[in-house]
Design a protein around this motif. Structure first.
Motif, PDB file in Angstrom:
ATOM      1  N   PHE A   2     -12.733  44.186   3.621  1.00 31.96           N
ATOM      2  CA  PHE A   2     -11.751  44.444   4.657  1.00 31.96           C
ATOM      3  C   PHE A   2     -10.934  45.679   4.266  1.00 31.96           C
ATOM      4  O   PHE A   2     -11.033  46.171   3.146  1.00 31.96           O
ATOM      5  N   THR A   3     -10.115  46.166   5.208  1.00 32.34           N
ATOM      6  CA  THR A   3      -9.331  47.371   4.943  1.00 32.34           C
ATOM      7  C   THR A   3      -7.834  47.113   4.871  1.00 32.34           C
ATOM      8  O   THR A   3      -7.076  48.003   4.531  1.00 32.34           O
ATOM      9  N   GLY A   4      -7.405  45.918   5.259  1.00 36.79           N
ATOM     10  CA  GLY A   4      -5.974  45.640   5.273  1.00 36.79           C
ATOM     11  C   GLY A   4      -5.275  46.177   6.511  1.00 36.79           C
ATOM     12  O   GLY A   4      -4.049  46.195   6.574  1.00 36.79           O
ATOM     13  N   ILE A   5      -6.053  46.609   7.506  1.00 39.65           N
ATOM     14  CA  ILE A   5      -5.486  47.030   8.782  1.00 39.65           C
ATOM     15  C   ILE A   5      -5.669  45.881   9.767  1.00 39.65           C
ATOM     16  O   ILE A   5      -6.764  45.665  10.308  1.00 39.65           O
ATOM     17  N   VAL A   6      -4.621  45.107   9.960  1.00 38.51           N
ATOM     18  CA  VAL A   6      -4.691  43.931  10.820  1.00 38.51           C
ATOM     19  C   VAL A   6      -4.978  44.373  12.254  1.00 38.51           C
ATOM     20  O   VAL A   6      -4.318  45.260  12.790  1.00 38.51           O
ATOM     21  N   GLN A   7      -5.985  43.740  12.880  1.00 37.26           N
ATOM     22  CA  GLN A   7      -6.413  44.150  14.213  1.00 37.26           C
ATOM     23  C   GLN A   7      -5.663  43.416  15.321  1.00 37.26           C
ATOM     24  O   GLN A   7      -5.467  43.945  16.410  1.00 37.26           O
ATOM     25  N   THR A   8      -5.271  42.192  15.038  1.00 36.97           N
ATOM     26  CA  THR A   8      -4.552  41.403  16.031  1.00 36.97           C
ATOM     27  C   THR A   8      -3.937  40.195  15.344  1.00 36.97           C
ATOM     28  O   THR A   8      -4.218  39.927  14.176  1.00 36.97           O
ATOM     29  N   THR A   9      -3.088  39.496  16.069  1.00 38.58           N
ATOM     30  CA  THR A   9      -2.609  38.189  15.612  1.00 38.58           C
ATOM     31  C   THR A   9      -3.167  37.140  16.558  1.00 38.58           C
ATOM     32  O   THR A   9      -3.559  37.435  17.687  1.00 38.58           O
ATOM     33  N   HIS A  97      -6.750  50.109   2.423  1.00 44.45           N
ATOM     34  CA  HIS A  97      -7.499  50.180   1.173  1.00 44.45           C
ATOM     35  C   HIS A  97      -8.434  48.974   1.130  1.00 44.45           C
ATOM     36  O   HIS A  97      -8.257  48.010   1.869  1.00 44.45           O
ATOM     37  N   ILE A  98      -9.444  49.048   0.288  1.00 45.04           N
ATOM     38  CA  ILE A  98     -10.468  48.010   0.268  1.00 45.04           C
ATOM     39  C   ILE A  98      -9.896  46.695  -0.255  1.00 45.04           C
ATOM     40  O   ILE A  98      -9.316  46.629  -1.336  1.00 45.04           O
ATOM     41  N   LEU A  99     -10.073  45.652   0.541  1.00 41.13           N
ATOM     42  CA  LEU A  99      -9.666  44.300   0.164  1.00 41.13           C
ATOM     43  C   LEU A  99     -10.883  43.380   0.227  1.00 41.13           C
ATOM     44  O   LEU A  99     -11.761  43.554   1.071  1.00 41.13           O
ATOM     45  N   SER A 100     -10.899  42.387  -0.652  1.00 44.56           N
ATOM     46  CA  SER A 100     -12.022  41.450  -0.689  1.00 44.56           C
ATOM     47  C   SER A 100     -11.770  40.194   0.127  1.00 44.56           C
ATOM     48  O   SER A 100     -12.700  39.472   0.489  1.00 44.56           O
ATOM     49  N   GLY A 101     -10.488  39.920   0.401  1.00 44.42           N
ATOM     50  CA  GLY A 101     -10.150  38.671   1.061  1.00 44.42           C
ATOM     51  C   GLY A 101     -10.027  37.507   0.104  1.00 44.42           C
ATOM     52  O   GLY A 101      -9.927  36.351   0.530  1.00 44.42           O
ATOM     53  N   HIS A 102     -10.030  37.792  -1.196  1.00 44.66           N
ATOM     54  CA  HIS A 102      -9.863  36.762  -2.223  1.00 44.66           C
ATOM     55  C   HIS A 102      -8.424  36.831  -2.733  1.00 44.66           C
ATOM     56  O   HIS A 102      -8.042  37.784  -3.421  1.00 44.66           O
ATOM     57  N   ILE A 103      -7.641  35.844  -2.381  1.00 44.92           N
ATOM     58  CA  ILE A 103      -6.212  35.844  -2.680  1.00 44.92           C
ATOM     59  C   ILE A 103      -5.959  35.486  -4.138  1.00 44.92           C
ATOM     60  O   ILE A 103      -6.530  34.528  -4.659  1.00 44.92           O
ATOM     61  N   HIS A 104      -5.085  36.247  -4.780  1.00 46.17           N
ATOM     62  CA  HIS A 104      -4.751  36.001  -6.179  1.00 46.17           C
ATOM     63  C   HIS A 104      -3.605  35.011  -6.350  1.00 46.17           C
ATOM     64  O   HIS A 104      -3.620  34.175  -7.252  1.00 46.17           O
ATOM     65  N   THR A 105      -2.592  35.137  -5.500  1.00 43.27           N
ATOM     66  CA  THR A 105      -1.398  34.308  -5.655  1.00 43.27           C
ATOM     67  C   THR A 105      -0.591  34.388  -4.360  1.00 43.27           C
ATOM     68  O   THR A 105      -1.023  34.987  -3.376  1.00 43.27           O
ATOM     69  N   GLN A 106       0.578  33.768  -4.372  1.00 40.68           N
ATOM     70  CA  GLN A 106       1.499  33.868  -3.243  1.00 40.68           C
ATOM     71  C   GLN A 106       2.827  34.460  -3.728  1.00 40.68           C
ATOM     72  O   GLN A 106       3.190  34.309  -4.894  1.00 40.68           O
ATOM     73  N   ALA A 107       3.520  35.125  -2.824  1.00 40.57           N
ATOM     74  CA  ALA A 107       4.847  35.672  -3.112  1.00 40.57           C
ATOM     75  C   ALA A 107       5.836  35.092  -2.114  1.00 40.57           C
ATOM     76  O   ALA A 107       5.500  34.890  -0.942  1.00 40.57           O
ATOM     77  N   LYS A 108       7.044  34.845  -2.579  1.00 43.48           N
ATOM     78  CA  LYS A 108       8.083  34.258  -1.725  1.00 43.48           C
ATOM     79  C   LYS A 108       9.080  35.323  -1.295  1.00 43.48           C
ATOM     80  O   LYS A 108       9.552  36.113  -2.105  1.00 43.48           O
ATOM     81  N   VAL A 109       9.391  35.354  -0.024  1.00 45.32           N
ATOM     82  CA  VAL A 109      10.403  36.266   0.502  1.00 45.32           C
ATOM     83  C   VAL A 109      11.774  35.767   0.054  1.00 45.32           C
ATOM     84  O   VAL A 109      12.138  34.619   0.296  1.00 45.32           O
ATOM     85  N   ILE A 110      12.518  36.642  -0.614  1.00 46.07           N
ATOM     86  CA  ILE A 110      13.864  36.248  -1.044  1.00 46.07           C
ATOM     87  C   ILE A 110      14.953  36.960  -0.250  1.00 46.07           C
ATOM     88  O   ILE A 110      16.106  36.531  -0.271  1.00 46.07           O
ATOM     89  N   SER A 111      14.596  38.028   0.466  1.00 49.11           N
ATOM     90  CA  SER A 111      15.576  38.649   1.349  1.00 49.11           C
ATOM     91  C   SER A 111      14.874  39.493   2.400  1.00 49.11           C
ATOM     92  O   SER A 111      13.782  40.025   2.173  1.00 49.11           O
ATOM     93  N   GLY A 143      -2.912  39.907   4.309  1.00 51.76           N
ATOM     94  CA  GLY A 143      -3.997  40.713   4.857  1.00 51.76           C
ATOM     95  C   GLY A 143      -3.614  42.111   5.272  1.00 51.76           C
ATOM     96  O   GLY A 143      -4.460  42.860   5.763  1.00 51.76           O
ATOM     97  N   CYS A 144      -2.342  42.504   5.090  1.00 53.31           N
ATOM     98  CA  CYS A 144      -1.877  43.848   5.453  1.00 53.31           C
ATOM     99  C   CYS A 144      -1.888  44.759   4.231  1.00 53.31           C
ATOM    100  O   CYS A 144      -1.343  44.396   3.176  1.00 53.31           O
ATOM    101  N   SER A 145      -2.478  45.916   4.354  1.00 52.10           N
ATOM    102  CA  SER A 145      -2.439  46.913   3.289  1.00 52.10           C
ATOM    103  C   SER A 145      -1.083  47.603   3.329  1.00 52.10           C
ATOM    104  O   SER A 145      -0.746  48.281   4.297  1.00 52.10           O
ATOM    105  N   LEU A 146      -0.293  47.412   2.257  1.00 55.83           N
ATOM    106  CA  LEU A 146       1.064  47.948   2.234  1.00 55.83           C
ATOM    107  C   LEU A 146       1.329  48.699   0.939  1.00 55.83           C
ATOM    108  O   LEU A 146       0.667  48.470  -0.079  1.00 55.83           O
TER     109      LEU A 146
END
Length: 204
Positions: A2-9, A97-111, A143-146
């Motif tokens: 994948f490319t990390g360019i989300v096509q839709t929700t 950028h090239i993504l595999s779709g294999h998630i490593h971990t999760q991050a929590k929004v703190i602000s 899934g977003c390339s940032l």
């Protein structure tokens, strides 16, 4: 890939618990389902999933226990919105950028800090992963390339433009939201290789 360019929700419209997995039914706009075949790969919140069934208004995915454990898919409820990207097709522009779709971990929004021109998110992640998260480097978030902003020992910042907020579910983030994180594979390879070489030198 994948490319990390989300096509839709798309909205989750059904969740069925089965032995060792959950089956998700997602109402993906037909415009993005052209030639989508059973067995195809689709990134859902950045997680590479396989199409197991398709009807005129839903696409179904089976998600195993390990994937549920590592990602935020286990927290999904009916009516929740997910990011969707079809797998990369040769000859198409690669905007992220090239993504595999294999998630490593999760991050929590703190602000969440909204301004007129953008939105700044500060995310917290296990410190172990910070060695792969570099200032101005790439990261996959739901899934977003940032591009990564400022860093601390266990946090990093993201700056989201209005277009990203409009096209993805990142706009729904609030304090405590968990995002799927995929580390840039090249960065991880370089860091791990350097660590291994330095460790071998110490032993020699």
């Amino acid at each position: 890939m994948f490319t990390g360019i989300v096509q839709t929700t798309a909205d989750v419209v059904s969740i069925k618990k089965q032995h060792g997995l959950k089956q998700f039914g997602i109402a993906i706009n037909p415009e993005f389902c052209e030639n989508l075949l059973r067995g195809a790969s689709v990134a859902v919140n950045g997680v590479c999933l396989t199409v197991t069934e398709q009807t005129h208004d839903k696409v179904f995915f089976d998600v195993m226990e390990e994937t549920l454990r590592v990602t935020n898919l286990d927290d999904l409820k009916e009516t929740d919105t997910v990011n969707i990207e079809r797998s990369l097709a040769f000859g198409h522009e690669i905007g992220g950028h090239i993504l595999s779709g294999h998630i490593h971990t999760q991050a929590k929004v703190i602000s969440v800090d909204n301004t007129v021109d953008n939105c700044k998110l500060t995310l917290e992640v296990d410190a172990h992963w910070m060695k792969y998260i570099l200032y101005k480097g790439f990261i996959g978030v739901n899934g977003c390339s940032l591009t990564v902003g400022n860093l601390t020992e266990n946090t990093f910042e993201l700056y989201l433009i209005p277009e990203t907020l409009k096209l993805t579910n990142l706009s729904e983030a609030g304090s405590g939201t968990l995002f799927n994180i995929e580390i840039d594979s090249q960065t991880q390879t370089i860091v791990d290789t350097v660590e291994r070489v330095l460790a071998e030198k110490k032993l020699s």
